[in-house]
Every structure is written in C-alpha cells, then in structure tokens.
Design a protein around this motif. Structure first.
Motif, PDB file in Angstrom:
ATOM      1  N   ALA A  40      12.822  -3.603  -1.336  1.00 46.09           N
ATOM      2  CA  ALA A  40      11.582  -2.859  -1.118  1.00 46.09           C
ATOM      3  C   ALA A  40      11.805  -1.355  -1.208  1.00 46.09           C
ATOM      4  O   ALA A  40      10.926  -0.613  -1.664  1.00 46.09           O
ATOM      5  CB  ALA A  40      10.965  -3.226   0.237  1.00 46.09           C
ATOM      6  N   VAL A  41      12.982  -0.892  -0.795  1.00 45.50           N
ATOM      7  CA  VAL A  41      13.247   0.548  -0.819  1.00 45.50           C
ATOM      8  C   VAL A  41      13.305   1.100  -2.244  1.00 45.50           C
ATOM      9  O   VAL A  41      13.258   2.320  -2.438  1.00 45.50           O
ATOM     10  CB  VAL A  41      14.572   0.888  -0.096  1.00 45.50           C
ATOM     11  N   GLU A  42      13.381   0.219  -3.238  1.00 42.98           N
ATOM     12  CA  GLU A  42      13.449   0.686  -4.620  1.00 42.98           C
ATOM     13  C   GLU A  42      12.073   0.961  -5.218  1.00 42.98           C
ATOM     14  O   GLU A  42      11.992   1.477  -6.344  1.00 42.98           O
ATOM     15  CB  GLU A  42      14.197  -0.337  -5.481  1.00 42.98           C
ATOM     16  N   ASP A  43      10.986   0.611  -4.526  1.00 42.66           N
ATOM     17  CA  ASP A  43       9.616   0.789  -5.023  1.00 42.66           C
ATOM     18  C   ASP A  43       9.348  -0.190  -6.171  1.00 42.66           C
ATOM     19  O   ASP A  43       9.677   0.070  -7.329  1.00 42.66           O
ATOM     20  CB  ASP A  43       9.358   2.221  -5.484  1.00 42.66           C
ATOM     21  N   HIS A  44       8.761  -1.313  -5.836  1.00 46.72           N
ATOM     22  CA  HIS A  44       8.568  -2.380  -6.808  1.00 46.72           C
ATOM     23  C   HIS A  44       7.700  -1.962  -7.985  1.00 46.72           C
ATOM     24  O   HIS A  44       7.928  -2.404  -9.120  1.00 46.72           O
ATOM     25  CB  HIS A  44       7.981  -3.616  -6.118  1.00 46.72           C
ATOM     26  N   MET A 102       0.959  -0.528  -9.679  1.00 46.17           N
ATOM     27  CA  MET A 102       0.727  -0.262 -11.077  1.00 46.17           C
ATOM     28  C   MET A 102      -0.062  -1.386 -11.695  1.00 46.17           C
ATOM     29  O   MET A 102      -0.087  -2.499 -11.184  1.00 46.17           O
ATOM     30  CB  MET A 102       2.061  -0.103 -11.807  1.00 46.17           C
ATOM     31  N   SER A 103      -0.656  -1.141 -12.791  1.00 44.31           N
ATOM     32  CA  SER A 103      -1.396  -2.168 -13.503  1.00 44.31           C
ATOM     33  C   SER A 103      -0.502  -2.754 -14.555  1.00 44.31           C
ATOM     34  O   SER A 103       0.045  -2.037 -15.395  1.00 44.31           O
ATOM     35  CB  SER A 103      -2.638  -1.548 -14.156  1.00 44.31           C
ATOM     36  N   THR A 104      -0.273  -4.070 -14.517  1.00 45.18           N
ATOM     37  CA  THR A 104       0.617  -4.706 -15.476  1.00 45.18           C
ATOM     38  C   THR A 104      -0.195  -5.454 -16.515  1.00 45.18           C
ATOM     39  O   THR A 104      -1.241  -6.032 -16.225  1.00 45.18           O
ATOM     40  CB  THR A 104       1.565  -5.688 -14.774  1.00 45.18           C
ATOM     41  N   PRO A 105       0.289  -5.452 -17.781  1.00 41.92           N
ATOM     42  CA  PRO A 105      -0.462  -6.089 -18.852  1.00 41.92           C
ATOM     43  C   PRO A 105      -0.575  -7.585 -18.642  1.00 41.92           C
ATOM     44  O   PRO A 105       0.269  -8.213 -18.041  1.00 41.92           O
ATOM     45  CB  PRO A 105       0.388  -5.763 -20.092  1.00 41.92           C
ATOM     46  N   ARG A 106      -1.602  -8.175 -19.177  1.00 40.08           N
ATOM     47  CA  ARG A 106      -1.813  -9.614 -19.100  1.00 40.08           C
ATOM     48  C   ARG A 106      -1.859 -10.193 -20.495  1.00 40.08           C
ATOM     49  O   ARG A 106      -2.364  -9.575 -21.427  1.00 40.08           O
ATOM     50  CB  ARG A 106      -3.143  -9.922 -18.393  1.00 40.08           C
ATOM     51  N   ALA A 107      -1.315 -11.402 -20.627  1.00 40.20           N
ATOM     52  CA  ALA A 107      -1.353 -12.064 -21.925  1.00 40.20           C
ATOM     53  C   ALA A 107      -2.776 -12.488 -22.231  1.00 40.20           C
ATOM     54  O   ALA A 107      -3.477 -13.029 -21.394  1.00 40.20           O
ATOM     55  CB  ALA A 107      -0.430 -13.286 -21.909  1.00 40.20           C
TER      56      ALA A 107
END
Length: 210
Positions: A74-78, A1-6
């Motif tokens: 890892a099985v939780e999908d980071h 996913m794309s995470t926001p950046r400050a």
C-alpha cells in the motif's frame, strides 16, 4: 486512476446477434455468450489486477499472460503502480479478481504459514541485467533463512557488487513472492525494504515462527 477497459463489441458478435434474435434465450445460450465475451475481453488485455488483504496491509497483485508481473504494498501507491504498468507493459488494464485467484490463494497460504515457496508463473520483464540476476537468485534463500547483501553478491558471481544487490532488492517488482525480505546487512540489521521495515520485520517473524 482510470484504467482502460477492453471493448467487447458485443453486438457485432454472432453469438450476441443470435441471442438478440432469440425470443427466449436459454441458460446455455447465456452461459455460452458470457464465456465468449469474457474470452474476447481477456484476449484484449495487457494486465489484470486485484488486491488481497494481508498482515502487512493490502497487496496489489498484477499479472500478464506470462505470469505475475507486480506485487505492491500500500505504501507504494497502487494507482501509481498501475500507471507504471500501463506505461511499461500496455495500457489495457482491468481489475479482474478471478484471473488472479491462484496467486491470491498462494499469498494467503503463505501468510497463514502453510506455504513456504510459491509455484506461480512469473513475468520478470520489469527487471533486467544485474538486477534481474539478483532477483532470480532470491528464491534460493529458503523460507525462514536469511542471507547478507554481501553473500548474495558472491552467490551471483560479483562479490564487489554489494550496493548493486541492495538496489536490486529495493527495486524488486515482486516482493513477498520473490523474497528480498530475506536479505539483511552483514551485521544482521534489517537494511531497507520497499514495503517498510515493519513489513520486513513481520515477514521474517512469520517465517521463523512457522
């Protein structure tokens, strides 16, 4: 996913303006600017995260200003975990390994058998009510020890809530650090585990061998 950046808005910073005007900035100038921009960026963040390797696979560690808020197998999908944090904590999320050095070090010491309890500040906002009550009790089950779901229900004052204890363990947002792996069925069998039964077995074996 794309995470926001400050957004640091560097050119609007007086330190950056002074540096921009300087013909030969010194190492001290550069260090001061880096510290100032890093501090500003950190202040704008809701969650920082990193991953660490472990005998049970890569673990995602995520923290807020209040403390460690999430540990994920890892099985939780980071990516899904980070999206949930963006939805429930705040959208400003950044991978910042240095901010989680202390947490990573304690996790590594635990897996090396040198640490029997964690001394990290925890942010428990992802749990509430009875689930949080159970999760707050779990660290009282000592390293190398186990308790049954029924025993935990008694310990938190609700002997009839055995199934609810199981749900609290299954939804524990801080596995390993908050040791839900130490809770077993009354017959001694493993029960469930968010990281999978192999991971639960590995953690229990690690603790009894230390």
């Amino acid at each position: 996913m794309s995470t926001p950046r400050a957004d640091t808005h560097a050119l609007a910073d007086p330190a950056m303006a002074a540096l921009h005007d300087a013909t030969t900035p010194t190492d001290a100038d550069l260090a001061a600017l880096h510290a100032r921009l890093e501090s500003r960026a950190d202040a704008d963040l809701d969650v920082v995260y990193r991953t660490v390797d472990s005998p049970v696979g890569p673990l995602l560690l995520a923290a807020t200003d209040a403390g460690l808020v999430r540990v994920a197998f890892a099985v939780e999908d980071h990516d899904a975990v980070l999206q949930t944090l963006a939805d429930r904590v705040g959208p400003r999320i950044l991978r910042a390994p240095g901010r989680l050095d202390a947490a990573a070090r304690e996790v590594e010491e635990y897996f090396a058998g040198r640490r029997h309890s964690f001394d990290l500040p925890l942010d428990l906002r992802l749990s509430a009510g009875f689930r949080r009550l159970v999760q707050e009790h779990l660290p009282h089950i000592g390293f190398g020890s186990t308790a049954s779901y029924a025993q935990v229900a008694v310990a938190v004052g609700n002997p009839g809530a055995v199934r609810a204890v199981g749900t609290a363990c299954a939804t524990n947002p801080l596995p390993v650090v908050v040791p839900c792996h130490r809770v077993l069925r009354s017959d001694g069998s493993l029960g469930g585990y968010v990281g999978g039964l192999d991971a639960k077995r590995t953690l229990l074996t690690l603790e009894t061998a230390a």
